[in-house]
Write an enzyme that holds these catalytic residues in place. Structure first.
Site, PDB file in Angstrom:
ATOM      1  N   PHE A  49      14.358 -21.556 -11.866  1.00  3.79           N
ATOM      2  CA  PHE A  49      14.140 -21.089 -13.235  1.00  3.79           C
ATOM      3  C   PHE A  49      15.006 -19.856 -13.506  1.00  3.79           C
ATOM      4  O   PHE A  49      14.515 -18.824 -13.961  1.00  3.79           O
ATOM      5  CB  PHE A  49      12.665 -20.748 -13.510  1.00  3.79           C
ATOM      6  CG  PHE A  49      11.750 -21.943 -13.422  1.00  3.79           C
ATOM      7  CD1 PHE A  49      11.719 -22.884 -14.444  1.00  3.79           C
ATOM      8  CD2 PHE A  49      10.929 -22.118 -12.312  1.00  3.79           C
ATOM      9  CE1 PHE A  49      10.868 -23.988 -14.359  1.00  3.79           C
ATOM     10  CE2 PHE A  49      10.088 -23.219 -12.225  1.00  3.79           C
ATOM     11  CZ  PHE A  49      10.058 -24.146 -13.241  1.00  3.79           C
ATOM     12  N   HIS A  50      16.265 -19.967 -13.186  1.00  2.00           N
ATOM     13  CA  HIS A  50      17.185 -18.869 -13.483  1.00  2.00           C
ATOM     14  C   HIS A  50      18.625 -19.382 -13.431  1.00  2.00           C
ATOM     15  O   HIS A  50      18.885 -20.505 -12.987  1.00  2.00           O
ATOM     16  CB  HIS A  50      16.997 -17.708 -12.491  1.00  2.00           C
ATOM     17  CG  HIS A  50      17.258 -18.085 -11.073  1.00  2.00           C
ATOM     18  ND1 HIS A  50      16.262 -18.284 -10.145  1.00  2.00           N
ATOM     19  CD2 HIS A  50      18.417 -18.333 -10.420  1.00  2.00           C
ATOM     20  CE1 HIS A  50      16.791 -18.624  -8.996  1.00  2.00           C
ATOM     21  NE2 HIS A  50      18.093 -18.672  -9.134  1.00  2.00           N
TER      22      HIS A  50
END
Ligand code: T46
Length: 136
Positions: A49-50
């Site tokens: 999630f980045h």
């Protein structure tokens, strides 16, 4: 996908087993400044999630398997990593989510730079904004 691709690594096989050498700038497209590995991951974990602004990385699944969803621009692709013979190159501005971990995976990561939290974009809306400004 631009900025994200599978790399077939060299394999030197003998009756005694296999060996894969990886040399920075020769076998992967950057010098290696940092190595880390991820292990002991529960099957239902979801990581990532980045995206990174500058970092280049290669992810190699040494044992077990997992999937990575990569997003760059308007493209999205899911890669399954289940062999130490392949590395997934992930360049700057690729949003990644790792999931579907199976069989106690061990993930080796080769990185082009030292750990720097300020290189991370962990907010998806900010990621989209920066991508829009940079790539239109
Ligand atoms: C990536 C995927 C594949 C450090 O202190 N030093 C390090 O070198 C790294 C990689 C992480 N950390 C710290 C930062 C967090 O407090 O370890 C913690 C877990 O990191 P993170 O939540 O970023 O873990 P993942 O699995 O979501 O992401 C990692 C890498 O951070 C990332 O660059 O692409 O693996």
């Amino acid at each position: 996908m631009l900025n994200c691709s599978l790399i077939r690594l060299k394999v030197i096989c003998s009756e005694q087993g296999s060996l894969t050498p990886i040399e920075g700038t020769r076998d992967i497209p950057f010098e290696i400044k940092r190595v880390y590995y991820i292990y002991g991951v529960p099957d239902d974990a979801v990581r990532g999630f980045h995206a990174h602004r500058r970092l280049h990385q290669v992810l190699i699944c040494l044992h077990g398997s997992f999937k990575v969803e990569c997003e760059f621009g308007d493209e999205r692709e899911v890669y399954e990593l289940n062999s130490p013979e392949y590395g997934l190159y992930v360049g700057p501005y690729v949003w990644r989510v790792m999931f579907d971990f199976k069989d106690d995976p061990i993930v080796l990561v080769l990185a082009s730079d030292y750990y720097d939290e300020s290189d991370y974009i962990r907010d998806y809306n900010l990621f989209r904004e920066e991508v829009k400004k940079l790539f239109g």
